[in-house]
Design an enzyme around this catalytic site. Structure first.
Site, PDB file in Angstrom:
ATOM      1  N   ARG A  70       0.831  -1.209   0.000  1.00  0.00           N
ATOM      2  CA  ARG A  70       0.000   0.000   0.000  1.00  0.00           C
ATOM      3  C   ARG A  70       0.865   1.258   0.000  1.00  0.00           C
ATOM      4  O   ARG A  70       0.550   2.236  -0.699  1.00  0.00           O
ATOM      5  CB  ARG A  70      -0.938  -0.008   1.213  1.00  0.00           C
ATOM      6  CG  ARG A  70      -1.951   1.138   1.208  1.00  0.00           C
ATOM      7  CD  ARG A  70      -2.907   1.020   2.384  1.00  0.00           C
ATOM      8  NE  ARG A  70      -3.723  -0.189   2.296  1.00  0.00           N
ATOM      9  CZ  ARG A  70      -4.577  -0.570   3.242  1.00  0.00           C
ATOM     10  NH1 ARG A  70      -4.720   0.146   4.349  1.00  0.00           N
ATOM     11  NH2 ARG A  70      -5.285  -1.668   3.089  1.00  0.00           N
ATOM     12  N   HIS A  74       0.578   4.253  -2.816  1.00  0.00           N
ATOM     13  CA  HIS A  74       0.303   5.641  -2.445  1.00  0.00           C
ATOM     14  C   HIS A  74       1.471   6.549  -2.803  1.00  0.00           C
ATOM     15  O   HIS A  74       1.274   7.742  -3.030  1.00  0.00           O
ATOM     16  CB  HIS A  74      -0.035   5.730  -0.953  1.00  0.00           C
ATOM     17  CG  HIS A  74      -1.410   5.230  -0.627  1.00  0.00           C
ATOM     18  ND1 HIS A  74      -2.262   5.887   0.236  1.00  0.00           N
ATOM     19  CD2 HIS A  74      -2.088   4.139  -1.053  1.00  0.00           C
ATOM     20  CE1 HIS A  74      -3.403   5.212   0.324  1.00  0.00           C
ATOM     21  NE2 HIS A  74      -3.309   4.146  -0.445  1.00  0.00           N
ATOM     22  N   VAL A  78       1.372   9.804  -6.367  1.00  0.00           N
ATOM     23  CA  VAL A  78       1.645  11.215  -6.095  1.00  0.00           C
ATOM     24  C   VAL A  78       3.077  11.533  -6.520  1.00  0.00           C
ATOM     25  O   VAL A  78       4.037  11.040  -5.923  1.00  0.00           O
ATOM     26  CB  VAL A  78       1.456  11.542  -4.596  1.00  0.00           C
ATOM     27  CG1 VAL A  78       1.753  13.016  -4.327  1.00  0.00           C
ATOM     28  CG2 VAL A  78       0.043  11.188  -4.141  1.00  0.00           C
ATOM     29  N   ASP A  82       8.689   8.210  -6.101  1.00  0.00           N
ATOM     30  CA  ASP A  82       9.866   9.011  -5.743  1.00  0.00           C
ATOM     31  C   ASP A  82      10.142   9.050  -4.240  1.00  0.00           C
ATOM     32  O   ASP A  82      10.957   9.845  -3.776  1.00  0.00           O
ATOM     33  CB  ASP A  82       9.703  10.444  -6.256  1.00  0.00           C
ATOM     34  CG  ASP A  82       8.502  11.162  -5.641  1.00  0.00           C
ATOM     35  OD1 ASP A  82       7.748  10.520  -4.863  1.00  0.00           O
ATOM     36  OD2 ASP A  82       8.310  12.360  -5.921  1.00  0.00           O
ATOM     37  N   SER A  84       8.234  10.143  -1.948  1.00  0.00           N
ATOM     38  CA  SER A  84       7.678  11.320  -1.268  1.00  0.00           C
ATOM     39  C   SER A  84       6.740  10.936  -0.127  1.00  0.00           C
ATOM     40  O   SER A  84       6.629  11.668   0.863  1.00  0.00           O
ATOM     41  CB  SER A  84       6.957  12.228  -2.268  1.00  0.00           C
ATOM     42  OG  SER A  84       5.877  11.559  -2.889  1.00  0.00           O
ATOM     43  N   ASN A 102      -4.298   8.984   3.476  1.00  0.00           N
ATOM     44  CA  ASN A 102      -3.120   8.379   4.087  1.00  0.00           C
ATOM     45  C   ASN A 102      -3.139   8.318   5.606  1.00  0.00           C
ATOM     46  O   ASN A 102      -2.604   7.379   6.199  1.00  0.00           O
ATOM     47  CB  ASN A 102      -1.857   9.156   3.672  1.00  0.00           C
ATOM     48  CG  ASN A 102      -1.536   9.011   2.204  1.00  0.00           C
ATOM     49  OD1 ASN A 102      -1.997   8.092   1.539  1.00  0.00           O
ATOM     50  ND2 ASN A 102      -0.745   9.935   1.676  1.00  0.00           N
ATOM     51  N   PRO A 171      -6.958   6.976  -5.262  1.00  0.00           N
ATOM     52  CA  PRO A 171      -8.334   6.463  -5.232  1.00  0.00           C
ATOM     53  C   PRO A 171      -8.787   6.184  -3.796  1.00  0.00           C
ATOM     54  O   PRO A 171      -7.995   5.742  -2.967  1.00  0.00           O
ATOM     55  CB  PRO A 171      -8.243   5.162  -6.037  1.00  0.00           C
ATOM     56  CG  PRO A 171      -7.043   5.341  -6.911  1.00  0.00           C
ATOM     57  CD  PRO A 171      -6.077   6.143  -6.098  1.00  0.00           C
ATOM     58  N   HIS A 201      -5.820  -5.882  -3.287  1.00  0.00           N
ATOM     59  CA  HIS A 201      -6.718  -5.952  -2.133  1.00  0.00           C
ATOM     60  C   HIS A 201      -7.031  -7.389  -1.729  1.00  0.00           C
ATOM     61  O   HIS A 201      -7.832  -7.611  -0.824  1.00  0.00           O
ATOM     62  CB  HIS A 201      -8.008  -5.184  -2.421  1.00  0.00           C
ATOM     63  CG  HIS A 201      -7.847  -3.710  -2.347  1.00  0.00           C
ATOM     64  ND1 HIS A 201      -8.854  -2.815  -2.667  1.00  0.00           N
ATOM     65  CD2 HIS A 201      -6.780  -2.939  -1.989  1.00  0.00           C
ATOM     66  CE1 HIS A 201      -8.409  -1.576  -2.512  1.00  0.00           C
ATOM     67  NE2 HIS A 201      -7.157  -1.623  -2.111  1.00  0.00           N
ATOM     68  N   THR A 202      -6.391  -8.344  -2.388  1.00  0.00           N
ATOM     69  CA  THR A 202      -6.513  -9.726  -1.929  1.00  0.00           C
ATOM     70  C   THR A 202      -5.763  -9.935  -0.617  1.00  0.00           C
ATOM     71  O   THR A 202      -5.921 -10.965   0.040  1.00  0.00           O
ATOM     72  CB  THR A 202      -5.998 -10.711  -3.004  1.00  0.00           C
ATOM     73  OG1 THR A 202      -6.354 -12.037  -2.636  1.00  0.00           O
ATOM     74  CG2 THR A 202      -4.498 -10.613  -3.167  1.00  0.00           C
ATOM     75  N   ASP A 254     -10.304  -9.371   1.703  1.00  0.00           N
ATOM     76  CA  ASP A 254     -10.549 -10.708   1.169  1.00  0.00           C
ATOM     77  C   ASP A 254     -10.693 -11.638   2.364  1.00  0.00           C
ATOM     78  O   ASP A 254      -9.703 -12.079   2.940  1.00  0.00           O
ATOM     79  CB  ASP A 254      -9.390 -11.133   0.267  1.00  0.00           C
ATOM     80  CG  ASP A 254      -9.424 -12.607  -0.117  1.00  0.00           C
ATOM     81  OD1 ASP A 254     -10.430 -13.280   0.165  1.00  0.00           O
ATOM     82  OD2 ASP A 254      -8.433 -13.081  -0.709  1.00  0.00           O
ATOM     83  N   THR A 257      -9.072 -15.660   2.052  1.00  0.00           N
ATOM     84  CA  THR A 257      -7.645 -15.927   2.311  1.00  0.00           C
ATOM     85  C   THR A 257      -6.943 -14.584   2.535  1.00  0.00           C
ATOM     86  O   THR A 257      -6.205 -14.118   1.669  1.00  0.00           O
ATOM     87  CB  THR A 257      -7.009 -16.661   1.110  1.00  0.00           C
ATOM     88  OG1 THR A 257      -7.299 -15.924  -0.097  1.00  0.00           O
ATOM     89  CG2 THR A 257      -7.563 -18.071   0.978  1.00  0.00           C
ATOM     90  N   ASP A 262      -3.692 -14.234  -3.759  1.00  0.00           N
ATOM     91  CA  ASP A 262      -4.280 -15.129  -4.753  1.00  0.00           C
ATOM     92  C   ASP A 262      -5.385 -14.387  -5.495  1.00  0.00           C
ATOM     93  O   ASP A 262      -5.463 -13.158  -5.413  1.00  0.00           O
ATOM     94  CB  ASP A 262      -4.803 -16.410  -4.086  1.00  0.00           C
ATOM     95  CG  ASP A 262      -5.799 -16.131  -2.959  1.00  0.00           C
ATOM     96  OD1 ASP A 262      -6.370 -15.007  -2.931  1.00  0.00           O
ATOM     97  OD2 ASP A 262      -6.021 -17.014  -2.116  1.00  0.00           O
TER      98      ASP A 262
END
Length: 339
Positions: A70, A74, A78, A82, A84, A102, A171, A201-202, A254, A257, A262
């Site tokens: 994540r 993120h 942005v 780099d 940041s 964040n 998003p 997001h699994t 998820d 699992t 997966d």
């Protein structure tokens, strides 16, 4: 009075606009100056060091894999990839950590700090924090069962951050499909990239405040009200009350699992049980003609998902900050620019 437009016509118009914009972005894109052997002579141990540290982190807590992935997402959304997102606020710099997407969502900064310290002891002043984060995200995926991909390196660390862009570019949990795809397209990422990268997001968890609207909204209608989905929904509502409270209570994105990378995330979308509105939109939105088809493919073909996820992660990782190549640096401490 103007005649109403059928939802399917709207969907086709939307997809046509996507194709046009995506083509424009591709035509103006240029390959970033990243290579696989950038550290071959200057820091040959870097990949081994990062993998070892990530292995320790994931063994101590599997959730650390999702935290690092994540962070990488993120960061790249942005100013490009780099580093940041790693910067702390100072008197002269407002970082991205306290931006709305964040502030209660990101963790794992201490993992990157630890890796940086290890790398600095072997190769002082050579490896950027941006590269460390990108490699660590790849290793995080591998360590919980996901695919391998080669990571091009050679990024520099930005000396700036953007609180404002963090608030607008990343998003969020309750966005509609049009907005989600637009944010990916703005970075040169296609509709296919959008669906594949959402598969991250699994693994990982979501806070109550990010899934409350979904479970008290259309969760029951998209899932069809089966006994198993009703039981799941009841459990979610017990930890995330409609009237507020329990904001920090978490649930796996998820639930089948949660600690394994997966394709079960896509199974949940097909069952109408995606935890976040932004996830379920990929399958259930009236505009989801193309994204639904891709989600179905990945639900039935793990190899296809893994292949595309790997390619899309390289593509996202190659979103660079042109300014950082001119004015960037290799930070000594990932939290602060060099003095």
């Amino acid at each position: 009075m103007a005649a109403s437009i059928h939802p399917r016509v709207l969907a086709m118009q939307f997809l046509g606009a996507i194709a046009f914009i995506s083509g424009v972005l591709r035509s103006g894109a240029s390959d970033p100056p990243l290579t696989l052997d950038y550290y071959a002579s200057s820091c040959p141990t870097v990949f081994d060091v990062i993998h070892k540290e990530m292995e320790c982190a994931v063994l101590s807590d599997p959730r650390n894999a999702a935290f690092v992935v994540r962070l990488h997402f993120h960061d790249c959304f942005v100013q490009g990839c780099d580093g940041s997102v790693l910067l702390d606020d100072t008197v002269t710099l407002q970082g991205e950590k306290t931006a709305s997407p964040n502030i209660n969502s990101l963790d794992g900064f201490d993992i990157i700090d630890k890796i940086k310290n290890k790398v600095e002891s072997d190769c002082p002043g050579i490896v950027s924090c941006a590269d460390i984060l990108t490699i660590a995200a790849r290793d995080a995926v591998i360590l919980v069962g996901g695919p391998y991909w080669d990571v091009p390196v050679g990024r520099k660390d930005s000396r700036t951050a953007s609180y404002d862009l963090a608030n607008t570019n990343i998003p969020t949990a309750n966005e509609g499909l049009t907005s989600i795809i637009s944010k990916f397209l703005s970075l040169g990422l296609s509709v296919t990239d959008t669906v594949a990268l959402s598969g991250a997001h699994t693994i990982g968890m979501a806070r109550c405040e990010n899934y409350r609207a979904r479970i008290y909204g259309d969760y029951e209608s998209t899932s069809g009200g089966s006994p198993s989905s009703e039981a799941r929904l009841s459990k979610l509502k017990s930890t995330c009350p409609a009237a507020g409270g329990g904001e920090d209570n978490i649930a796996p994105m998820d639930y089948e699992t949660p600690n394994v990378f997966d394709n079960s995330y896509y199974h949940l979308l097909l069952n109408g049980e995606g935890l976040l509105n932004s996830d379920q939109e990929l399958y259930s939105s009236v505009l989801a003609i193309q994204t639904k088809k891709i989600a179905v493919q990945y639900a039935h073909d793990t190899a296809a998902f893994f292949q595309q996820f790997s390619e899309s992660m390289v593509k996202m990782g190659n979103i660079t900050n042109s300014d950082s190549f001119v004015n960037g640096e290799v930070r000594k401490n990932c939290r602060f620019i060099n003095t």
